[in-house]
Design a protein around this motif. Structure first.
Motif, PDB file in Angstrom:
ATOM      1  N   THR A 140       0.839  -1.194   0.000  1.00 45.37           N
ATOM      2  CA  THR A 140       0.000   0.000   0.000  1.00 45.37           C
ATOM      3  C   THR A 140       0.877   1.248   0.000  1.00 45.37           C
ATOM      4  O   THR A 140       1.855   1.346   0.748  1.00 45.37           O
ATOM      5  N   SER A 142       0.531   5.739  -0.766  1.00 44.29           N
ATOM      6  CA  SER A 142      -0.262   6.916  -1.086  1.00 44.29           C
ATOM      7  C   SER A 142       0.031   7.351  -2.517  1.00 44.29           C
ATOM      8  O   SER A 142       0.975   6.869  -3.154  1.00 44.29           O
ATOM      9  N   THR A 148       2.312   3.328   3.053  1.00 46.65           N
ATOM     10  CA  THR A 148       1.327   3.543   4.109  1.00 46.65           C
ATOM     11  C   THR A 148       1.218   2.277   4.943  1.00 46.65           C
ATOM     12  O   THR A 148       1.607   1.194   4.518  1.00 46.65           O
ATOM     13  N   ARG A 149       0.687   2.412   6.130  1.00 43.18           N
ATOM     14  CA  ARG A 149       0.499   1.279   7.023  1.00 43.18           C
ATOM     15  C   ARG A 149      -0.926   1.292   7.557  1.00 43.18           C
ATOM     16  O   ARG A 149      -1.420   2.330   8.009  1.00 43.18           O
ATOM     17  N   ASN A 150      -1.592   0.151   7.478  1.00 46.88           N
ATOM     18  CA  ASN A 150      -2.959   0.013   7.966  1.00 46.88           C
ATOM     19  C   ASN A 150      -3.070  -1.273   8.764  1.00 46.88           C
ATOM     20  O   ASN A 150      -2.426  -2.281   8.444  1.00 46.88           O
ATOM     21  N   TYR A 154      -7.149  -5.364   6.058  1.00 44.95           N
ATOM     22  CA  TYR A 154      -7.341  -4.104   5.352  1.00 44.95           C
ATOM     23  C   TYR A 154      -7.617  -4.385   3.883  1.00 44.95           C
ATOM     24  O   TYR A 154      -6.825  -5.056   3.207  1.00 44.95           O
ATOM     25  N   TRP A 196      -1.675  -5.719   2.756  1.00 41.88           N
ATOM     26  CA  TRP A 196      -3.059  -5.569   2.286  1.00 41.88           C
ATOM     27  C   TRP A 196      -3.719  -6.938   2.271  1.00 41.88           C
ATOM     28  O   TRP A 196      -3.113  -7.934   1.865  1.00 41.88           O
TER      29      TRP A 196
END
Length: 505
Positions: A140, A142, A148-150, A154, A196
């Motif tokens: 992931t 931007s 990015t980290r989620n 996710y 992800w």
């Protein structure tokens, strides 16, 4: 655990063509002479250089392969001829608007993608290499390119990948042959973003992918390594009426990939011969996706996986299970003359697969979650062991507390062959709980082994450096554990003693 499909599915044509001659640009008369046929095929074949590829190991040749694929698809089949020794750089992450691209901030490239081909498709690799470009994004990110980290799970936007699959075959009813090729995912030089999916990185990025094909496909002498997802991913038709496909691999090596050597999530009658599925997530592979298996049979999307055969294959030294049934309706699986080696976890793990049969196979490392019963596992002329001497390169087989088979397994059949305890343990082990042992040799070369099971057809118990802590009939004052329907023998301190049956059939 298989990836969430991020590409659209097109309906295939289901008129099955088992074999076909090569059709390409311009009609070519193929004679019975092998040399003339090869010459005609080469003259009719498409080459990436014909569409502008350099194959110099520096220039990105993705556009040439995309144009070549379009030409093949326009004629519904054809031949691709790669240049001997060439290195084609492919792939790359193209910036995109996630609102218009299904959540991608950087979209993956198609490379060789064959869709709905009714005629034969042949890819002659000639020892060439397809190598993913340095610096492609995976994970992931931007829109400005920052990782990015989620928190997982996710399934949101900000997705990035470098290629869908290096070779993607979808909806083809004609035969497909892919041979003599190296597919290098180059994941060690990718830019890795956040995970992800439900576990790890469930995003596109396999060496080969097959989906919805009714025609027979074969992959021969292909090495697919360092891909962020799978070495090969198969999602072919699979239901109660699907005929055996005969599709599969031969002489291939699926090595050091991010999730699996092979993910098989749908298909009937596939055959994998002399192929290796090994070292998943090993040796610095930067992408860590579950389950990390050598082979994962995991039927999904309402499909089944059945009548699958592995011959002379190797599934070894993966971070995850060597041979895994990850879930779903999986049945009638046969593994012949193969090696299963579990080093950090189980060599075989089942989630309820039915009618799994191992024949003349070395299973090195503990097995777990066997189902037993009428549709349970059968081991015929196999070696099942935790003996380090059977592990390549001096690795230690996975054997928690010395176990080879978990307790509480009932009805698993072991026909002839040998079960060998080769690791020292601090206490005795109930490795063979309620198995049916038919002419089997039980050997302890280290530690102590307790046998629970019903023996028949002349089982042998051999103390060869270790001890056997329980025997049918309680020989030599040992506690009676298990039963013997026929005479059996004990080898202790080099001396063989024979004993009668302890129960009637």
């Amino acid at each position: 655990m298989a990836m969430t499909d991020m590409t659209s599915i097109k309906p295939g044509r289901w008129d099955v063509t088992r074999r076909g001659f090569i059709r390409a640009a311009g009609a070519v008369l193929v004679t019975a002479c092998g040399n003339e046929r090869a010459t005609a095929e080469q003259a009719a074949a498409y080459t990436p250089e014909g569409f502008g590829a350099k194959g110099d190991g520096r220039t990105n040749d993705t556009a040439a392969f995309q144009a070549l694929s379009a030409a093949i698809n326009a004629r519904s089949g054809g031949t691709v001829m790669l240049r001997k020794g060439a290195v084609y750089i492919v792939g790359g992450s193209k910036p995109a608007d996630p609102k218009r691209s299904g959540g991608y901030t950087f979209t993956p490239a198609d490379i060789l993608r064959f869709t709905d081909c009714r005629n034969a498709v042949v890819v002659h690799g000639n020892g060439a290499t397809l190598r993913a470009v340095d610096g492609y994004r995976f994970g992931t990110f931007s829109s400005d390119g920052a990782p990015t980290r989620n928190a997982l799970p996710y399934y949101g936007p900000q997705i990035a990948a470098g290629y869908s699959a290096m070779i993607f075959v979808e909806g083809c009813s004609g035969s497909v042959l892919i041979e003599n090729l190296e597919l290098d995912g180059n994941v060690g030089r990718a830019r890795i973003g956040g995970p992800w999916g439900d576990a790890g990185y469930q995003l596109p990025g396999s060496g080969l992918q097959f989906r919805n094909n009714s025609g027979r496909w074969r992959v021969v002498n292909v090495r697919a390594h360092h891909h962020p997802l799978d070495g090969i991913h198969v999602n072919d038709p699979g239901d109660a009426t699907t005929p055996p496909s005969g599709s599969g691999t031969e002489g291939c090596d699926f090595d050091q990939n991010g999730r699996q050597g092979l993910s098989l999530v749908g298909g009937v009658g596939h055959i994998f011969r002399t192929s290796k599925f090994r070292r998943t997530r090993r040796d610095g592979v930067p992408v860590q996706s579950a389950p990390g298996a050598g082979v994962d049979l995991e039927a999904e999307g309402g499909r089944v996986v059945r009548d699958i055969r592995f011959e002379r294959c190797e599934m070894s030294d993966n971070v995850g299970v060597a041979f895994l049934h990850g879930g779903g309706p999986v049945s009638n699986i046969t593994v012949v003359d193969s090696l299963l080696l579990g080093t950090t976890t189980w060599s075989y793990y089942s989630s309820g697969a039915k009618s799994v049969r191992f024949v003349r196979t070395r299973i090195v490392g503990a097995v777990v979650n066997l189902i037993g019963g009428e549709q349970g596992e059968v081991f015929e002329d196999c070696l099942l062991t935790n003996d380090p001497a059977e592990a390549p390169r001096g690795q230690t087989p996975f054997s928690p507390s010395g176990f080879i088979i978990q307790d509480a397994v009932r009805g698993v059949r072991f026909i002839r062959g040998e079960i060998r305890n080769g690791q020292p343990v601090s206490s005795r082990n109930g490795n063979l709980d309620q198995m049916t042992l038919e002419g089997t040799t039980i050997r302890a070369t280290a530690g102590s082994l307790i046998v629970y099971g019903r023996c028949s057809k002349g089982c042998r118990f051999v103390e060869d450096g270790g001890t056997i802590g329980g025997l049918p009939g309680g020989a030599d004052g040992k506690v009676t554990i298990g039963q013997a329907e026929d005479g059996w023998s004990l080898v202790r301190r080099g001396r063989t003693t024979r004993f009668p049956a302890t129960v009637r059939r």
